[in-house]
Design a protein around this motif. Structure first.
Motif, short mmCIF file in Angstrom:
data_model
loop_
_atom_site.label_atom_id
_atom_site.label_comp_id
_atom_site.label_asym_id
_atom_site.label_seq_id
_atom_site.Cartn_x
_atom_site.Cartn_y
_atom_site.Cartn_z
N ASP A 155 13.06 -5.60 9.19
CA ASP A 155 12.12 -5.03 8.31
C ASP A 155 12.47 -5.35 6.77
OD1 ASP A 155 14.39 -3.39 7.91
OD2 ASP A 155 13.61 -1.34 9.13
N HIS A 198 17.59 -6.03 1.05
CA HIS A 198 16.26 -5.44 1.94
C HIS A 198 15.39 -4.92 0.85
CE1 HIS A 198 13.63 -2.62 3.92
NE2 HIS A 198 14.59 -2.43 5.01
N GLU A 238 15.38 6.41 9.24
CA GLU A 238 15.44 5.02 8.57
C GLU A 238 16.22 4.83 7.53
OE1 GLU A 238 10.77 4.42 10.25
OE2 GLU A 238 10.97 5.38 8.27
N ALA A 258 4.45 -3.85 12.04
CA ALA A 258 5.30 -3.25 11.05
C ALA A 258 4.74 -3.35 9.64
CB ALA A 258 6.70 -3.94 11.12
N LEU A 306 6.93 -9.40 8.58
CA LEU A 306 7.75 -8.38 9.35
C LEU A 306 7.29 -8.51 10.91
CD1 LEU A 306 7.21 -5.54 7.08
CD2 LEU A 306 9.00 -6.95 7.26
N PRO A 338 5.88 -2.41 5.44
CA PRO A 338 6.92 -2.30 4.77
C PRO A 338 7.56 -0.97 4.68
CG PRO A 338 5.22 -3.66 3.73
CD PRO A 338 4.75 -3.17 4.71
N LEU A 339 8.77 -0.76 4.47
CA LEU A 339 9.30 0.70 4.45
C LEU A 339 9.75 1.00 2.89
CD1 LEU A 339 11.56 0.85 7.43
CD2 LEU A 339 9.37 1.97 7.09
#
Ligand SMILES: Cc1cc2nc3c(=O)[nH]c(=O)nc-3n(C[C@H](O)[C@H](O)[C@H](O)COP(=O)(O)O)c2cc1C
Length: 361
Positions: free
Chosen positions: A62, A101, A148, A115, A111, A117-118
């Motif tokens: 991720d 990251h 997370e 998914a 991803l 993006p975080l």
């Protein structure tokens, strides 16, 4: 008065000179993020650097934010890096992996299926991401849960472990240029109201937890941290920079880092703040406007004590033997920006060394 050619010790890593190769994403890994033999050749050619910092290496599925960038979370990626570190060490060099990251700079196209993006908060970066289909606008990320966030800290620590197992001399955490650690520090990408946002203590928490978790894996003196305070790269804004970065530097002073790696901006007061508050090794990537870092600026930074070492990016891309050229005062090759991102050996491993240039081979 120190010169670029004096040795220096960065934590547990001895540098034979103070000419550092800055991290540069060159987008030549394979589609699975596995480093290639061509990359091993490129880095080994530059083993004369006091220290090589690799291009950004993604730590988890991720965290992947650029097509052609290498990773370090699979066995195949680790094996590819082993080829690189062996080649650099055989050539007499030292190399650390820049762990990243990318947070909201990632893109669904890079991803795992489904998914998004975080990021610290659901705020889209008004910039672009390089996918396998070219540059595309960033999307709105999803705000990370506390679980997370802990997962990302753990992923940094696991990647650091894998880096040492793959033969790296240490790791550099990418806290600069709008990536996840920097997003947490910022005022416009981090709108959280829990313990990871709000006050300076909250905004620096992710960076500190990551540093501590990574040092726990590597032992003292093998972890560097790159910062670019005030840089708007990645669409970040830091209105309360002195408070947040001041708090970060004070907290970091207690951690056994190998070095801090500062990307200077146009405001000299920020670099002065960092030098004043950071007691240990400081590698500086000087502010030179649009021009690449030049020998005179680098010499001055070390001579005045503003830096313990200086990192060169574009000039190291174009001059595999940069420290030797600087020592001899011979002309430098000009970098070719068209070959920076992606492609083959052209503009990557075919820049001539100075002796080769002289004898015409
Ligand atoms: C092609 C290219 C790729 C870059 N990739 C990275 C990267 O992966 N990580 C990073 O922290 N900085 C990256 N940078 C920024 C450089 O490390 C450096 O800060 C910047 O180029 C200014 O230094 P210079 O004037 O010596 O080139 C990149 C720069 C270039 C030109």
């Amino acid at each position: 008065m120190a010169t670029l050619f004096d040795p220096h010790r960065a934590g547990a890593i001895p540098l034979p000179n103070r000419v550092v190769m800055a991290p540069m994403t060159r987008n030549r890994a394979d589609r699975d993020g596995v480093p290639t033999d061509l990359m091993a050749r490129y880095y080994a050619q530059r083993a004369g650097a006091g220290l090589i910092v690799t291009e950004s290496v993604w730590i988890s599925p991720d965290g992947h934010g650029e097509a052609g960038a290498p990773g370090l979370h699979t066995a195949a990626q680790a094996a590819g890096w082993r080829t690189v570190t062996d080649a650099v060490h055989r050539a007499g060099g030292r190399i650390v992996a820049q762990l990243v990251h990318t947070g909201r700079l990632a893109h669904p196209a890079l991803l795992p299926p489904g998914a998004v993006p975080l990021a610290p908060s659901a705020v889209r970066a008004r910039t672009e991401t390089r996918t396998f289909d070219g540059l595309v606008p960033c999307v709105t990320p999803r705000e990370m849960t506390e679980e997370e966030i802990t997962g990302a800290v753990d992923a940094f620590a696991a990647a650091a472990r894998r880096a040492l197992d793959a033969g790296f001399d240490g790791v550099e955490l990418q806290g600069a240029n709008g990536n996840l650690i920097h997003q947490f520090l910022s005022g416009n990408a981090n709108l959280r109201t829990d313990g990871y946002g709000g006050t300076p203590a909250g905004r620096i928490r992710f960076a500190l937890e990551t540093v501590r978790a990574v040092v726990a894996q590597t032992g003292p003196g093998r972890v560097g941290l790159r910062l670019s305070p005030g840089s708007d790269y990645g669409d970040l804004a830091e209105p309360d920079l002195p408070a947040v970065h001041g708090a970060l530097l004070d907290a970091l002073a207690a951690e056994p880092l190998a070095y801090l790696h500062l990307i200077e901006g146009p405001d000299p007061a920020v670099a002065a703040l960092v030098r004043e508050r950071w007691p240990a090794t400081l590698i500086v990537n000087p502010w030179t406007g649009d021009a690449p870092t030049d020998p005179l600026t680098a010499t001055r930074r070390v001579a005045t004590g503003a830096a313990d070492a200086v990192s060169f990016a574009r000039m190291f891309a174009a001059n595999p033997d940069l420290p030797e050229r600087l020592r001899l005062g011979v002309p430098l090759n000009d970098p070719d920006p068209d070959t920076f991102h992606g492609g083959d050996a052209a503009g990557y491993t075919d820049y001539p060394r100075h002796r080769a240039a002289v004898v015409g081979v």
